[in-house]
Design a protein around this motif. Structure first.
Motif, PDB file in Angstrom:
ATOM      1  N   TYR A 189       1.771   2.616   0.703  1.00  0.00           N
ATOM      2  CA  TYR A 189       1.991   2.957  -0.707  1.00  0.00           C
ATOM      3  C   TYR A 189       3.480   2.933  -0.970  1.00  0.00           C
ATOM      4  O   TYR A 189       4.224   3.841  -0.580  1.00  0.00           O
ATOM      5  N   ASP A 190       3.935   1.879  -1.640  1.00  0.00           N
ATOM      6  CA  ASP A 190       5.356   1.668  -1.911  1.00  0.00           C
ATOM      7  C   ASP A 190       5.482   0.989  -3.272  1.00  0.00           C
ATOM      8  O   ASP A 190       5.604  -0.238  -3.365  1.00  0.00           O
ATOM      9  N   PRO A 191       5.430   1.786  -4.351  1.00  0.00           N
ATOM     10  CA  PRO A 191       5.415   1.209  -5.703  1.00  0.00           C
ATOM     11  C   PRO A 191       6.600   0.300  -6.017  1.00  0.00           C
ATOM     12  O   PRO A 191       6.473  -0.628  -6.811  1.00  0.00           O
ATOM     13  N   VAL A 192       7.759   0.552  -5.413  1.00  0.00           N
ATOM     14  CA  VAL A 192       8.945  -0.254  -5.712  1.00  0.00           C
ATOM     15  C   VAL A 192       8.860  -1.622  -5.040  1.00  0.00           C
ATOM     16  O   VAL A 192       9.062  -2.658  -5.672  1.00  0.00           O
ATOM     17  N   ASN A 193       8.566  -1.649  -3.752  1.00  0.00           N
ATOM     18  CA  ASN A 193       8.582  -2.900  -2.990  1.00  0.00           C
ATOM     19  C   ASN A 193       7.227  -3.591  -2.913  1.00  0.00           C
ATOM     20  O   ASN A 193       7.168  -4.795  -2.648  1.00  0.00           O
ATOM     21  N   ARG A 194       6.143  -2.838  -3.133  1.00  0.00           N
ATOM     22  CA  ARG A 194       4.797  -3.420  -3.072  1.00  0.00           C
ATOM     23  C   ARG A 194       3.996  -2.962  -4.298  1.00  0.00           C
ATOM     24  O   ARG A 194       3.001  -2.233  -4.176  1.00  0.00           O
TER      25      ARG A 194
END
Length: 355
Positions: free
Chosen positions: A258-263
């Protein structure tokens, strides 16, 4: 908008949220949607759940179906009545309950007294102020309009009439909608100064900033939207939902995180599962681990379909009882008109127009 002023708005919004819980009857909320089609899960998690929460607190709420505003940026109007019914069905299916005294759902074209407020309100705003409104500029650009009708420029004033006819003092909004609300606040203030003679005829409505997460489109675009065909409609079947999620954009990395910025695309699917299961996004990602996008999409499909099942069942019931749905709208129109008539009478009185 200066960042400092937004920080102040955010602080006031948090205070307002606490006051709503303590003294719900002190406030009156106006919110709504344009009837351009059925609602999707972005609406559900982004605004509908908040309306249900306010309803559960006992906050008097008016939900306007802004049918006139469809005419500002669209040439086609043959589906407005059908879309109005479908919008009402979506509201009812998710749990908005207009049977009691605290909630009214109505199309604003059926409340003529509301629209009569447009004329005095138009005299309180300059053309340059409307021309500078960033929200109007964005709507014109997104609609790809080559000819701009006057209704588009007066859109914020119509919204002001929607809010102030019922003396709404709280409006749930996103950050991008604050310029529209500021025009409403300006109109209320100028009306009171010009005509009120020391009396506050209209409140200056306060923004209740949404804390809901932004749901991206399944194609990875910045917003889930029915016009972009990247949304899961509330009226979609379980099979249609599965097919849409299967085609959703992800990335090539197998391990799920869970990585809203990079994924953003992968994280958006995890967020949908989180909202559907009330589990932390990080724990969902950890549970899927090296299962890749296939396992993630299967998990999201099952979680979202389970969450939407009772909503869809209620929706099917309502679609077979349109008499009930129309009755809800008639009740809402009656309630809205009663308030609007009272407000318009007061407006005529302070403007020395009663005979």
């Amino acid at each position: 908008m200066h960042e400092g002023s937004f920080e102040a708005t955010l602080k006031r919004s948090k205070q307002l949220a606490a006051e709503l819980e303590q003294t719900p009857k002190k406030f009156r909320v106006l919110t709504g949607d344009r009837p351009t089609g059925r609602l999707h899960v972005g609406h559900l998690f982004g605004s509908l759940q908040n309306r249900i929460r306010l309803q559960s607190l006992g906050v008097p709420t008016f939900i306007v179906i802004a049918d006139y505003q469809v005419l500002t940026d669209r040439d086609h109007f043959d589906s407005i009545a059908e879309n109005t019914l479908q919008l009402a069905i979506d509201y009812l299916s998710v749990g908005i309950d207009p049977i009691g005294e605290d909630t009214d759902i109505f199309p604003h074209s059926h409340v003529p007294e509301l629209n009569q407020l447009l004329l005095p309100f138009l005299t309180l705003v300059t053309l340059s102020e409307l021309d500078r409104n960033p929200t109007v500029k964005e709507e014109i650009q997104s609609a790809g309009l080559k000819r701009i009708n006057a209704g588009m420029y007066t859109y914020p004033i119509h919204q002001a009439a929607d809010i102030l006819f019922c003396k709404g003092n709280v409006v749930p909004v996103g950050k991008d909608q604050l310029p529209h609300l500021e025009i409403t606040r300006t109109i209320a203030r100028r009306f009171n100064e010009k005509f009120g003679q020391g009396k506050q005829v209209f409140p200056e409505p306060q923004p209740l900033l949404s804390q809901a997460p932004l749901i991206l489109g399944l194609d990875g675009s910045q917003k889930m939207s029915k016009s972009r065909n990247n949304a899961i409609m509330l009226s979609a079947t379980a099979e249609e939902t599965a097919a849409l999620i299967k085609k959703a954009k992800t990335d090539s990395e197998r391990r799920i995180s869970y990585d809203p910025v990079n994924r953003p695309e992968v994280s958006n699917l995890i967020l949908l599962a989180s909202l559907s299961t009330d589990r932390d996004p990080e724990s969902i990602a950890e549970g899927i681990g090296d299962g890749g996008s296939g396992k993630l999409k299967l998990f999201v499909t099952e979680a979202l379909n389970d969450y939407l099942r009772p909503i869809r069942e209620k929706r099917r019931e309502l679609e077979t009882d349109l008499g009930f749905v129309r009755g809800v709208l008639r009740k809402g129109i009656e309630g809205a008109r009663a308030v609007a008539i009272e407000t318009l009478d007061e407006v005529r009185s302070v403007m020395n127009m009663n005979i």
